[in-house]
Design a protein around this motif. Structure first.
Motif, short mmCIF file in Angstrom:
data_model
loop_
_atom_site.label_atom_id
_atom_site.label_comp_id
_atom_site.label_asym_id
_atom_site.label_seq_id
_atom_site.Cartn_x
_atom_site.Cartn_y
_atom_site.Cartn_z
N LEU A 8 0.87 -1.17 0.00
CA LEU A 8 0.00 0.00 0.00
C LEU A 8 0.91 1.23 0.00
N THR A 51 -5.21 3.82 0.31
CA THR A 51 -5.22 2.60 -0.49
C THR A 51 -5.84 1.39 0.22
N CYS A 56 -8.37 -1.32 -1.79
CA CYS A 56 -7.64 -2.56 -2.11
C CYS A 56 -8.39 -3.78 -1.58
#
Length: 354
Positions: free
Chosen positions: A199, A204, A208
């Motif tokens: 990350l 993120t 993700c």
């Protein structure tokens, strides 16, 4: 006090004991490299990686070691591209590591760039333009950014870096979804092939996890970051997720801090994989990984040592002697050969004991 914190106190004591015992080990024993590290007798440069890691040839490890392609197979194809990842799989790697940013359009892309944690994803040395990958949408990045064929950042040759007009063009900024689909559905990629997602940029963690769950790939995707709050966010969203605490300059309290963010793995920079550090992490219940730096940094690092070359088999074997459970390597094929030789040594040792 929780059972894990009690265990941690014991581990810290053992870690200090191991460190002290190795610090008093005779230099001749630490530099025992005649058969495995033939360059040890060189006078310049003066440093030994084996000595730095406090490992010796007589240490035998029997556990399975995984090899992860760092950004794929960066010496045979451009890093962080589907081709590089497939090359790593075809070489026999157990998985790949890739870097992820969330762009302003809300799309996750796979890219590294240069810069710091405060200012990541810089483009100039990668693409010859000012700014950051974060300045673009995914479509803009794909259409407008081209990779510099002659950049020192890349391990592959200039002939491996394609441009948009090439029929076999693959050197563009990929989306994470594109990579998951390409790797997950490729016939040369085994079903248990691991995808370690670093990350890299802010924001993120949640997207993700959402994307990986969308494609039912939580069982083969792991999450890691130098920003440990991101892996803690992953754990809050998906307690079953495998997460790794990435460390560059290892602090004295790395075990405590890795436990605090509920990491499953500790990712050590390769030159901090001392026997004592790895043993302490194992006793605390962590899986251990050694990560190797990017291409330019590893070229510089290799000039410091008299017993290894730039991610040659001797460098990998020295790190393996620490007992680490995995290598995140720029040269996965060479790393696999080092692991194979270590396994053969372990088998011979077991036969001799019988």
């Amino acid at each position: 006090m929780s059972p894990r914190h009690c265990l941690l106190s014991i581990v810290v004591i053992i870690q200090r004991s191991l460190t002290n015992s190795f610090s008093t080990m005779p230099e001749q024993q630490l530099l025992k490299r005649k058969s495995s590290f033939p360059n040890a007798a060189m006078k310049s440069p003066p440093f030994s990686l084996a000595k730095k890691l406090n490992v010796t040839e007589d240490i035998i490890h029997n556990h399975k070691v995984s090899v992860i392609g760092h950004r794929g197979s960066v010496y045979t194809a451009l890093e962080n591209t589907s081709k590089s990842f497939i090359h790593a799989a075809q070489a026999g790697a157990d998985g790949i590591e890739l870097d992820v940013f969330l762009l302003k359009c809300g799309t996750l892309v796979v890219f590294h760039g240069t810069g710091t944690d405060q200012e990541p994803g810089l483009l100039e040395s990668y693409c010859g333009v000012k700014g950051s990958i974060l300045d673009y949408t995914s479509e803009e990045a794909r259409r407008q950014l081209s990779f510099d064929k002659h950049s020192e950042q890349f391990g592959c040759g200039a002939d491996q870096i394609t441009q948009s007009h090439d029929d076999d063009h693959y050197c563009y900024v990929h989306t994470l979804e594109e990579v998951l689909l390409a790797v997950g559905g490729h016939p040369d990629v085994k079903p248990d092939f691991v995808i370690k997602i670093e990350l890299k940029g802010p924001g993120t963690a949640a997207p993700c996890v959402e994307l990986v769950k969308k494609h039912n790939m939580m069982h083969r995707c792991h999450f890691a970051s130098f920003n440990h709050s991101r892996i803690l966010d992953v754990k809050k969203l998906a307690p079953e997720a495998i997460t790794g605490a990435l460390w560059a300059n290892l602090p004295d309290d790395f075990l405590e801090r890795s436990i605090q963010v509920k990491a499953n793995e500790i990712h050590f920079r390769y030159d901090t994989c001392t026997y004592a550090n790895i043993e302490a992490a194992h006793r605390a219940g962590f899986t251990t990984m050694a990560w190797f730096r990017g291409v330019p940094a590893m070229k510089i690092d290799a000039t410091k040592y008299n017993d290894v070359g730039n991610e040659d088999i001797y460098m990998y074997k020295a790190v393996l002697q620490s007992g680490v459970m995995g290598l995140i390597a720029n040269r996965p094929a060479t790393a696999l050969e080092a692991v194979l030789q270590q396994s053969e040594r372990a088998i011979v040792s077991d036969d001799e004991e019988e």
